[in-house]
Write a protein that holds these residues in place. Sequence first.
Motif, PDB file in Angstrom:
ATOM      1  N   ASN A 100       0.826  -1.208   0.000  1.00 46.89           N
ATOM      2  CA  ASN A 100       0.000   0.000   0.000  1.00 46.89           C
ATOM      3  C   ASN A 100       0.859   1.257   0.000  1.00 46.89           C
ATOM      4  OD1 ASN A 100      -2.666  -0.563  -0.311  1.00 46.89           O
ATOM      5  ND2 ASN A 100      -3.241  -0.307   1.833  1.00 46.89           N
ATOM      6  N   TYR A 101       2.030   1.167   0.624  1.00 44.81           N
ATOM      7  CA  TYR A 101       2.957   2.296   0.624  1.00 44.81           C
ATOM      8  C   TYR A 101       3.644   2.403  -0.728  1.00 44.81           C
ATOM      9  CZ  TYR A 101       7.347   4.787   1.333  1.00 44.81           C
ATOM     10  OH  TYR A 101       8.420   5.645   1.183  1.00 44.81           O
ATOM     11  N   ASP A 102       4.196   1.303  -1.207  1.00 47.65           N
ATOM     12  CA  ASP A 102       4.929   1.292  -2.473  1.00 47.65           C
ATOM     13  C   ASP A 102       4.771  -0.079  -3.129  1.00 47.65           C
ATOM     14  OD1 ASP A 102       6.650   1.472  -4.587  1.00 47.65           O
ATOM     15  OD2 ASP A 102       8.474   1.707  -3.405  1.00 47.65           O
ATOM     16  N   PRO A 103       4.012  -0.161  -4.222  1.00 55.47           N
ATOM     17  CA  PRO A 103       3.842  -1.446  -4.896  1.00 55.47           C
ATOM     18  C   PRO A 103       5.153  -2.078  -5.360  1.00 55.47           C
ATOM     19  CG  PRO A 103       2.238   0.154  -5.687  1.00 55.47           C
ATOM     20  CD  PRO A 103       3.209   0.903  -4.836  1.00 55.47           C
ATOM     21  N   ASP A 104       6.210  -1.265  -5.477  1.00 54.44           N
ATOM     22  CA  ASP A 104       7.503  -1.782  -5.932  1.00 54.44           C
ATOM     23  C   ASP A 104       8.440  -2.161  -4.796  1.00 54.44           C
ATOM     24  OD1 ASP A 104       6.810  -1.410  -8.626  1.00 54.44           O
ATOM     25  OD2 ASP A 104       7.436   0.692  -8.570  1.00 54.44           O
ATOM     26  N   PHE A 105       7.942  -2.086  -3.550  1.00 56.52           N
ATOM     27  CA  PHE A 105       8.800  -2.378  -2.397  1.00 56.52           C
ATOM     28  C   PHE A 105       9.430  -3.761  -2.508  1.00 56.52           C
ATOM     29  CE2 PHE A 105       9.523  -4.169   1.820  1.00 56.52           C
ATOM     30  CZ  PHE A 105      10.272  -3.187   2.430  1.00 56.52           C
ATOM     31  N   GLY A 106       8.620  -4.758  -2.867  1.00 52.28           N
ATOM     32  CA  GLY A 106       9.116  -6.118  -2.931  1.00 52.28           C
ATOM     33  C   GLY A 106      10.235  -6.325  -3.932  1.00 52.28           C
ATOM     34  N   ALA A 107      10.232  -5.510  -4.998  1.00 50.40           N
ATOM     35  CA  ALA A 107      11.281  -5.639  -6.019  1.00 50.40           C
ATOM     36  C   ALA A 107      12.577  -4.971  -5.592  1.00 50.40           C
ATOM     37  CB  ALA A 107      10.797  -5.041  -7.338  1.00 50.40           C
ATOM     38  N   VAL A 108      12.478  -4.074  -4.625  1.00 52.04           N
ATOM     39  CA  VAL A 108      13.657  -3.304  -4.194  1.00 52.04           C
ATOM     40  C   VAL A 108      14.307  -3.919  -2.952  1.00 52.04           C
ATOM     41  CG1 VAL A 108      14.477  -1.030  -3.445  1.00 52.04           C
ATOM     42  CG2 VAL A 108      12.648  -1.199  -5.151  1.00 52.04           C
ATOM     43  N   ALA A 109      13.492  -4.384  -2.014  1.00 54.89           N
ATOM     44  CA  ALA A 109      14.011  -4.902  -0.751  1.00 54.89           C
ATOM     45  C   ALA A 109      14.730  -6.222  -0.928  1.00 54.89           C
ATOM     46  CB  ALA A 109      12.874  -5.052   0.257  1.00 54.89           C
ATOM     47  N   LYS A 110      15.776  -6.428  -0.117  1.00 51.12           N
ATOM     48  CA  LYS A 110      16.544  -7.669  -0.140  1.00 51.12           C
ATOM     49  C   LYS A 110      16.643  -8.224   1.281  1.00 51.12           C
ATOM     50  CE  LYS A 110      19.496  -6.242  -4.026  1.00 51.12           C
ATOM     51  NZ  LYS A 110      20.897  -5.994  -4.453  1.00 51.12           N
ATOM     52  N   PRO A 111      16.876  -9.542   1.406  1.00 50.52           N
ATOM     53  CA  PRO A 111      17.051 -10.117   2.738  1.00 50.52           C
ATOM     54  C   PRO A 111      18.190  -9.433   3.494  1.00 50.52           C
ATOM     55  CG  PRO A 111      16.750 -11.856   1.124  1.00 50.52           C
ATOM     56  CD  PRO A 111      16.891 -10.573   0.350  1.00 50.52           C
ATOM     57  N   ASN A 112      17.988  -9.249   4.796  1.00 52.40           N
ATOM     58  CA  ASN A 112      18.959  -8.665   5.718  1.00 52.40           C
ATOM     59  C   ASN A 112      19.145  -7.161   5.546  1.00 52.40           C
ATOM     60  OD1 ASN A 112      19.599 -11.192   6.994  1.00 52.40           O
ATOM     61  ND2 ASN A 112      20.786 -11.703   5.155  1.00 52.40           N
ATOM     62  N   ASP A 113      18.291  -6.525   4.715  1.00 50.15           N
ATOM     63  CA  ASP A 113      18.282  -5.061   4.699  1.00 50.15           C
ATOM     64  C   ASP A 113      17.854  -4.534   6.057  1.00 50.15           C
ATOM     65  OD1 ASP A 113      19.080  -4.680   2.093  1.00 50.15           O
ATOM     66  OD2 ASP A 113      17.041  -4.474   1.290  1.00 50.15           O
ATOM     67  N   ILE A 114      18.270  -3.314   6.349  1.00 49.25           N
ATOM     68  CA  ILE A 114      17.790  -2.622   7.541  1.00 49.25           C
ATOM     69  C   ILE A 114      16.837  -1.524   7.064  1.00 49.25           C
ATOM     70  CG2 ILE A 114      18.431  -1.114   9.457  1.00 49.25           C
ATOM     71  CD1 ILE A 114      21.006  -2.757   9.698  1.00 49.25           C
ATOM     72  N   LEU A 115      15.573  -1.657   7.421  1.00 51.45           N
ATOM     73  CA  LEU A 115      14.548  -0.718   6.991  1.00 51.45           C
ATOM     74  C   LEU A 115      14.592   0.522   7.865  1.00 51.45           C
ATOM     75  CD1 LEU A 115      12.024   0.022   5.328  1.00 51.45           C
ATOM     76  CD2 LEU A 115      10.666  -1.296   6.977  1.00 51.45           C
ATOM     77  N   VAL A 116      14.717   1.697   7.235  1.00 48.91           N
ATOM     78  CA  VAL A 116      14.738   2.963   7.959  1.00 48.91           C
ATOM     79  C   VAL A 116      13.598   3.833   7.445  1.00 48.91           C
ATOM     80  CG1 VAL A 116      16.064   5.024   8.536  1.00 48.91           C
ATOM     81  CG2 VAL A 116      17.237   2.830   8.270  1.00 48.91           C
ATOM     82  N   SER A 117      12.849   4.418   8.369  1.00 48.47           N
ATOM     83  CA  SER A 117      11.760   5.319   7.998  1.00 48.47           C
ATOM     84  C   SER A 117      11.750   6.506   8.951  1.00 48.47           C
ATOM     85  CB  SER A 117      10.424   4.561   8.015  1.00 48.47           C
ATOM     86  OG  SER A 117       9.405   5.338   7.430  1.00 48.47           O
ATOM     87  N   GLY A 118      10.707   7.346   8.827  1.00 46.57           N
ATOM     88  CA  GLY A 118      10.671   8.597   9.569  1.00 46.57           C
ATOM     89  C   GLY A 118      10.114   8.469  10.971  1.00 46.57           C
ATOM     90  N   PHE A 119       9.266   9.428  11.352  1.00 49.53           N
ATOM     91  CA  PHE A 119       8.741   9.500  12.713  1.00 49.53           C
ATOM     92  C   PHE A 119       7.323   8.916  12.759  1.00 49.53           C
ATOM     93  CE2 PHE A 119      12.104  12.501  12.345  1.00 49.53           C
ATOM     94  CZ  PHE A 119      12.719  12.526  13.588  1.00 49.53           C
ATOM     95  N   GLY A 120       6.977   8.322  13.896  1.00 53.01           N
ATOM     96  CA  GLY A 120       5.651   7.754  14.059  1.00 53.01           C
ATOM     97  C   GLY A 120       5.444   6.476  13.273  1.00 53.01           C
ATOM     98  N   PHE A 121       6.496   5.708  13.042  1.00 50.18           N
ATOM     99  CA  PHE A 121       6.396   4.482  12.245  1.00 50.18           C
ATOM    100  C   PHE A 121       5.487   3.466  12.932  1.00 50.18           C
ATOM    101  CE2 PHE A 121       7.647   0.283  10.774  1.00 50.18           C
ATOM    102  CZ  PHE A 121       7.786   0.465   9.403  1.00 50.18           C
ATOM    103  N   GLY A 122       4.593   2.853  12.132  1.00 51.66           N
ATOM    104  CA  GLY A 122       3.731   1.799  12.660  1.00 51.66           C
ATOM    105  C   GLY A 122       2.503   2.298  13.381  1.00 51.66           C
ATOM    106  N   CYS A 123       2.114   3.560  13.157  1.00 58.40           N
ATOM    107  CA  CYS A 123       0.897   4.063  13.784  1.00 58.40           C
ATOM    108  C   CYS A 123      -0.323   3.388  13.152  1.00 58.40           C
ATOM    109  CB  CYS A 123       0.802   5.578  13.628  1.00 58.40           C
ATOM    110  SG  CYS A 123       0.733   6.170  11.916  1.00 58.40           S
ATOM    111  N   GLY A 124      -1.447   3.485  13.806  1.00 57.77           N
ATOM    112  CA  GLY A 124      -2.666   2.910  13.258  1.00 57.77           C
ATOM    113  C   GLY A 124      -3.098   1.664  13.977  1.00 57.77           C
ATOM    114  N   SER A 125      -3.392   0.628  13.208  1.00 57.59           N
ATOM    115  CA  SER A 125      -4.003  -0.585  13.721  1.00 57.59           C
ATOM    116  C   SER A 125      -3.059  -1.371  14.627  1.00 57.59           C
ATOM    117  CB  SER A 125      -4.430  -1.462  12.539  1.00 57.59           C
ATOM    118  OG  SER A 125      -4.749  -2.756  12.953  1.00 57.59           O
TER     119      SER A 125
END
Length: 761
Positions: free
Chosen positions: A617-642
């Motif tokens: 839902n964030y990026d349909p191309d995420f799966g094509a870019v991400a690789k095993p053992n990557d470290i995911l970095v994002s901004g503030f308030g990550f994982g809000c919601g449900s």
Amino acid sequence: MWCRAVAAVPWTRVLGRSTRRCLCVQHQIRSQRQQHSSRRPLTTTTTDRATSRTPTPQTLTEKIVQRHAVGLPEGRIVRSGDYVQIRPARLLTHDNTWPVAKKFMSMNATKIKDSTQPVLVLDHDVQNQSETNLRKYELIEAFAKQHGLIFFRAGLGIGHQVMVEELFVWPGTLCVGSDSHSNMYGAIGSLGLAVVRTDAAAIWATGTSWLQVPPVVKLTLTGRLPHGVTGKDVILALCGLFPTDVLNCAVEIVSSEETMASLSVDDRLTISNMSTEWSATSAVFPVDRMLERWLRQRASEAARDETRTTRERITNERIDELYAHPAYTQADPGARYAKQIYLNLSTLSPQITGPNSVKITTPLSELALENIKIDKGYIVSCTNSRSSDLKAAAKVFQDAAKTSGNGKIPKIADHVKLYIAAASLNEQRTAEKEGSWQSLLDAGAIPLPAACGPCIGLGAGLLEDGEVGISASNRNFKGRMGSRLAKAYLASPEVVAASALSGTISGTGVYEKPENVDGIEYGYGTGSPVTPLTELESAFEQLDSLIDRVESSILKDDNAAKASTSTQILPGFPKEIKGEILFCDADNLDTDNIYAGKYTYQDDITKETMAQVCMENYDPDFGAVAKPNDILVSGFGFGCGSSREQAATAILARQIPLVVAGSFSSIFARNSINNALLGLEVPRLVERLRATFLKSDKVLTRRTGWTLAWDIAQGTVKVQEGEGGEYWEEKVGSFPVNLQEIIAMGGLTDWVKHEIAKTAA
């Protein structure tokens, strides 16, 4: 007891975070859109206080947790930041009950520890009549009968509404739910907190779970709500005015009796419910005379109606007892807060949030000028679908009928579909008796069952590509109510009705701006007139609170020097994690973006499929870019919601071992710990990445070429900013040993299983 207080920064935050003094300043918002940038919240540290320490006044949150804490040393006073083990009074589960039951059974648990705690309500995927879903409902009902649990079948109402109207929630108690909107219980003076599926299974098995007591923010409401302004407008305004100030904090709401008299209990239910979107862990209203009248009315109803089981839980005698001891539901005089904020209700006007964000708040008077055409309207969800909400919406059409002169209910605009669903069957019956339900049907509204639905992206009426919707629900995250290419706004039920009638975002015309009001009055402090004395009192209060937090964060044992340089690492827990940084530059990247709601109740989904749909839902191309053992970095308030735990497990399914952010939602942090996903807050890294990779490039998921190594034993993060780039290190907090134990065992499920085995032996 594994959940004991520890002298370490939780899950795990950068050391040396600055604090901010609460200033008694007043802000004015004039006619302009407000979207504040994220900043780090003021937090308290965890503590290791000696039991001989002189007791200090407690906030109401601390007092309620104290009453429900188990295994505390004698004389121990619970304070914000403490890790404690709690025994909640009630625990709600809904359609996630069967996954919870499977976790419960996988723990080798055979008996519910306390059968009075669980309340099971089928509500989320009620419209789904597939064989698979109906079979799941049968299994849940059978499980409830087997263990003698309280059970409500599908169609009777949304779980949170059932919890309140059936009085399973009671003022002064700690009630939890395996759903992020359990905050709603705060409307009637209960500390309502969200837990996750694994927690729910653990509570079934042991009666208890772990909690880190959150920092507490005091919200003072002043003035009175003007005619034409609702509780929904209050919480929408708070989301925009204080977008990051209450992140992961408990909120205690105070005001005069006169101010509170302008907020009905239904208004309070809306505000507490949507405090989740405000980023708070809870929002507790005072136990005042307005609430007493509401409770008395329910006691009378229970006494008259022999079919209602509420008579087992509410009587006038119990209400007498509650109000005979006001200290039970009040903060102690002199209680210390992480910060204080205020809002003058008299200066509010109808508000709209969106599109696709609860933190973009705009006065309706401004947005209406843009003539925004809508395709769908929604008066649904546990936030704003009580009979009073349906009555307010129906009045829009009834007033239009009177104005037309023919008395006939007008139809909604030809190009608009309006969906309605009551928060419970009881609320629908009340609306039917009052004529509200029929008026909405006469206008052309499409009725849905008294349950969840479009709000969570399930069932009929979802937004399609390019459509615009306006809803009285609680979330308008991208893709939440259907297509990620749609736009969604949030408003009060009457504004939704008016918009459906006109075909564009519109108001009812009822609100009249008071004289001498030029924007919303809000700010830090209490809203009282500023004097030298109040400024001095505020300064002393904040200084005292700061000193208390600093003192309590100092290790008391003889190994303090050693502990400050090296962390004990348990067997099975990693000493270091290293990988390339994968940057998703977004603040408030919510769980619907991480793991779409349409997958949440597909209980048979495979790990491989979870990996494929992670972040789509964030990026349909995420799966094509991400690789095993990557470290995911994002901004503030990550994982809000449900509270959906798949937001954490889907990331693990992608073989990403570590998420780094400027800050995390507490519910995501809890899910991560319980499912053995590690997380780290490093605001400096986010700022460095943003300075290097500009948002204007519009790359949603970026391979940076940067590497990060987290030396957990030494509490150090090491960052190499690409080949030939800058190298830097930063100290971070130690990872608490008690949480290491959960992760080393593979998560809370296996930890509880181990504890049950030890007890059996």
